[in-house]
Design a protein around this motif. Structure first.
Motif, short mmCIF file in Angstrom:
data_model
loop_
_atom_site.label_atom_id
_atom_site.label_comp_id
_atom_site.label_asym_id
_atom_site.label_seq_id
_atom_site.Cartn_x
_atom_site.Cartn_y
_atom_site.Cartn_z
N THR A 162 2.50 11.47 -7.75
CA THR A 162 1.87 10.42 -6.92
C THR A 162 1.17 11.04 -5.72
O THR A 162 0.01 10.72 -5.42
CB THR A 162 2.95 9.43 -6.44
N PHE A 165 -7.13 9.51 -4.81
CA PHE A 165 -6.70 8.20 -5.29
C PHE A 165 -6.49 7.28 -4.09
O PHE A 165 -5.83 7.64 -3.12
CB PHE A 165 -5.40 8.32 -6.10
N PHE A 181 -3.00 3.04 -15.91
CA PHE A 181 -1.78 2.23 -15.74
C PHE A 181 -1.15 2.50 -14.38
O PHE A 181 -0.82 1.59 -13.62
CB PHE A 181 -0.78 2.56 -16.87
N LYS A 182 -0.99 3.78 -14.05
CA LYS A 182 -0.34 4.14 -12.78
C LYS A 182 -1.16 3.65 -11.58
O LYS A 182 -0.61 3.10 -10.63
CB LYS A 182 -0.16 5.66 -12.71
N ILE A 183 -2.46 3.85 -11.66
CA ILE A 183 -3.33 3.43 -10.57
C ILE A 183 -3.24 1.92 -10.37
O ILE A 183 -3.12 1.42 -9.25
CB ILE A 183 -4.80 3.83 -10.90
N ARG A 195 -0.86 -0.12 -11.22
CA ARG A 195 0.45 -0.57 -10.72
C ARG A 195 0.49 -0.53 -9.19
O ARG A 195 1.10 -1.37 -8.56
CB ARG A 195 1.56 0.29 -11.30
N VAL A 196 -0.16 0.46 -8.61
CA VAL A 196 -0.21 0.53 -7.15
C VAL A 196 -1.06 -0.64 -6.61
O VAL A 196 -0.70 -1.29 -5.63
CB VAL A 196 -0.77 1.88 -6.66
N LEU A 226 1.03 -3.71 -6.65
CA LEU A 226 2.01 -3.69 -5.56
C LEU A 226 1.32 -4.07 -4.24
O LEU A 226 1.82 -4.91 -3.48
CB LEU A 226 2.61 -2.28 -5.46
N MET A 245 -1.95 -3.72 -18.91
CA MET A 245 -0.50 -3.88 -18.97
C MET A 245 0.13 -3.76 -17.58
O MET A 245 1.21 -4.27 -17.35
CB MET A 245 0.10 -2.83 -19.90
N GLN A 261 7.18 7.40 2.80
CA GLN A 261 6.59 6.31 2.02
C GLN A 261 7.69 5.40 1.47
O GLN A 261 8.73 5.90 1.03
CB GLN A 261 5.80 6.88 0.83
N ASP A 319 8.97 1.99 -3.20
CA ASP A 319 8.39 1.13 -4.24
C ASP A 319 7.10 1.67 -4.83
O ASP A 319 6.74 1.34 -5.96
CB ASP A 319 8.11 -0.28 -3.67
N ILE A 320 6.36 2.48 -4.08
CA ILE A 320 5.11 3.00 -4.66
C ILE A 320 5.43 3.91 -5.85
O ILE A 320 4.73 3.90 -6.87
CB ILE A 320 4.23 3.72 -3.62
N PHE A 321 6.52 4.65 -5.75
CA PHE A 321 6.88 5.55 -6.86
C PHE A 321 7.48 4.75 -8.02
O PHE A 321 7.22 5.03 -9.18
CB PHE A 321 7.87 6.62 -6.36
N ALA A 359 6.74 1.68 -8.72
CA ALA A 359 5.65 0.93 -9.36
C ALA A 359 4.87 1.82 -10.32
O ALA A 359 4.55 1.42 -11.44
CB ALA A 359 4.70 0.37 -8.29
N MET A 360 4.60 3.04 -9.89
CA MET A 360 3.76 3.91 -10.72
C MET A 360 4.48 4.51 -11.91
O MET A 360 3.88 4.78 -12.94
CB MET A 360 3.22 5.07 -9.87
N HIS A 361 5.79 4.76 -11.76
CA HIS A 361 6.46 5.58 -12.77
C HIS A 361 7.56 4.86 -13.55
O HIS A 361 8.16 5.45 -14.44
CB HIS A 361 7.01 6.85 -12.12
#
Lengths: 451, 89
Positions: A10, A19, A247-249, A251-252, A255, A319, B78, B81-83, B85-87
């Motif tokens: 991340t 990012f 997907f990862k991008i 999800r942030v 949030l 997703m 940080q 939740d950012i981690f 959320a991503m993983h």
């Protein structure tokens, strides 16, 4: 339990691959601001925006600090202004109120100086269109857009016919700033109501009072992931790699959108899954296509590479987000993408190839400088072609062209910041006048009959 | 609320002591810690609990960044939740 690799990944994406969350855009409905006079409406507009968005910037900064992910822009979009007044004076007063409200909220752009005229324009909408060049020249933060076509209605060629005049006049009125007014004006086919990105953002008529739409980004992260795949990876592997990164991008983005909506007492609208480049090194969509194996973007194969990228971004992002909308895909602006600028410079990228690429990207011909002496009908014909791609393929397309007064092919225009540097590109000079001047509407294509 | 503190930079004496000392002084509890040194390069990740800390997040972040500048390291905090959320799905 600490998952060391997840944390490192991340933070590498943020620190090394640029990012970021590109924008938190608050959509505000202004229908309840309509008063008996333009002055009355403007007063209510200013009040509603400054009350609704007073904490937008501070909440954005708070979220940025807590999660350690940059949120580049905080912006506002409003109900299409052409629906809020009647006369040119009304619209100019509202334009001033919007600009002032945006400034007082601390945002750099406010979108929604917009008309939806894809089938026809009312008397008020025609009056509104008359004001666009002046409104863009006397304001600093105002962004304007016109929807001139839709799959359901076809292409309103009478509206398209007015766009050349509006773009040229805007260029002329802002010629002391290299026609920057044109960078804040976009013509759409199939405009979407929940786009968070400027210059085309507006809060559609089907939207609620206060909505948070978030645009994510991350071309640099996708590029790095593809580099790690290696030169031998096949297309299936590349697609999977893009999907995972998207997907990862996203999800942030999800949030951030949830947090922003909650803290700003607004409805969470959508996540826009776009890959939006910036002029910064390592933040280019063009470079992603080059990592896929093209020696320079614009080479044959670019459309196929972009199609795969665009599709994989959507599949990965869908997703990850509860509500996905906006433009969602890869943007291919020229001035805002270091790789595109280089490609124009080395002669591999032409306007015609960009047009082909817009049939598979998320939007269209974006931030392209053209010679200042380009006739209005050629600009209108470029718009008509782009609308045709959007209408027939049932997708959003757009045109944001900057005919830079006094400049010609080979010269450059420096806009600075996220708007970047635009090399002036050649346009086909054969006249389309006989076609463009016919007037009327190109009927909706057969695919529009879906009921 | 739980957060992740990341510390990166050239290895020197007392990094863990100084970072955890600052966290202790503002009532932040260290729950887990992972640290390594490779080629003189120090890297540490801490999972911390901030529920007893009365300070604003941005102030804590600024204090850690200031300590980092003082000892020549990059230190950031940080929300976890950012981690997640991503993983995590």
């Amino acid at each position: 339990m600490i998952d060391r690799s997840a944390i490192l990944e991340t933070n590498e994406m943020i620190d090394k691959d640029n990012f970021d969350v590109r924008t938190i855009t608050m959509g505000i409905s202004l229908f309840d601001c309509i008063a008996d006079s333009g002055a009355g409406t403007s007063e209510r507009v200013y009040k509603k925006i400054t009350e609704s968005a007073k904490n937008l910037v501070s909440v954005g900064r708070e979220i940025e600090s807590e999660y350690g992910v940059p949120i580049v822009n905080k912006r506002i979009s409003v109900t299409p202004v052409s629906l809020l007044g009647k006369t040119e004076t009304d619209f100019m007063q509202i334009a001033d109120a919007l600009d002032k409200a945006a400034g007082d909220c601390g945002v750099n752009f406010i979108g929604g100086y917009t008309a939806l005229v894809h089938k026809g324009a009312t008397t008020s909408e025609n009056a509104f269109l008359n004001t666009v060049p002046e409104a863009l020249s006397v304001t600093e933060r105002l962004c304007s857009s016109v929807n001139a076509a839709s799959t359901r209605a076809g292409i309103n060629m009478d509206a398209v016919k007015r766009m050349g005049e509006i773009i040229k006049k805007t260029a002329d009125l802002t010629k002391d700033r290299d026609a920057i007014g044109c960078a804040k004006f976009v013509v759409f086919a199939n405009a979407v109501e929940d786009n968070p990105f400027m210059a085309g953002a507006f809060n559609g008529v089907g939207e609620g009072d206060r909505v948070i739409n978030v645009g994510v980004s991350g071309p640099g992260a996708v590029r790095r992931a593809l580099e790690r795949c290696g030169a031998d990876a096949d297309f299936g592997e590349l697609s999977e790699c893009i999907k995972k990164t998207a997907f990862k991008i996203t999800r942030v983005g999800q949030l951030v959108a949830r947090q922003a909506a909650e803290r700003l007492n607004a409805t969470m609208g959508i996540i826009d899954l776009s890959l939006a480049p910036t002029p910064a090194v390592g933040d280019s969509v063009a470079h992603i296509l080059e990592v896929m194996g093209l020696s320079s973007v614009g080479a044959h194969g670019s459309t196929a590479a972009l199609a795969m990228l665009n599709d994989a971004v959507k599949k990965g992002g869908l997703m990850a987000g509860v509500y996905v909308g906006g433009l969602s895909g890869a943007f291919i602006p020229v001035s805002e993408d270091a790789g595109m600028i280089e490609a124009v410079g080395r002669g591999s990228l032409s306007l015609e190839k960009l047009e082909a690429m817009t049939s598979v990207c998320s939007v269209g011909l974006d931030m392209i400088a053209i010679p200042g002496d380009t006739p209005e009908d050629i600009i209108e014909a470029i718009i008509a072609d782009e609308c045709a791609i959007g209408v027939v393929n049932n997708k959003t397309t757009a045109v944001r062209l900057i005919p830079v007064p006094g400049k010609t092919v080979g010269e450059k225009v420096e806009f600075g910041g996220l708007l970047g540097t635009a090399p002036v590109m050649a346009v086909n000079k054969f006249s389309p006048a006989g076609f463009i001047n016919r007037g009327g509407r190109i009927p909706a294509p057969i695919i529009s009959n879906r009921n | 609320m739980r957060a992740i503190v990341s510390v990166v930079g050239k290895d020197r004496m007392g990094i863990i002591a100084q970072v955890s000392g600052l966290l202790f002084s503002i009532d932040i509890n260290v729950m887990d810690l992972s640290q390594s040194v490779m080629n003189d390069y120090f890297h540490m990740i801490m999972l911390v609990d901030m529920s007893n800390c009365a300070r604003k997040f941005e102030d804590i972040s600024a204090a850690l960044a200031a300590l980092g500048a003082e000892i020549g390291m990059s230190i950031k905090i940080q929300h976890e939740d950012i981690f997640n959320a991503m993983h995590k799905i």
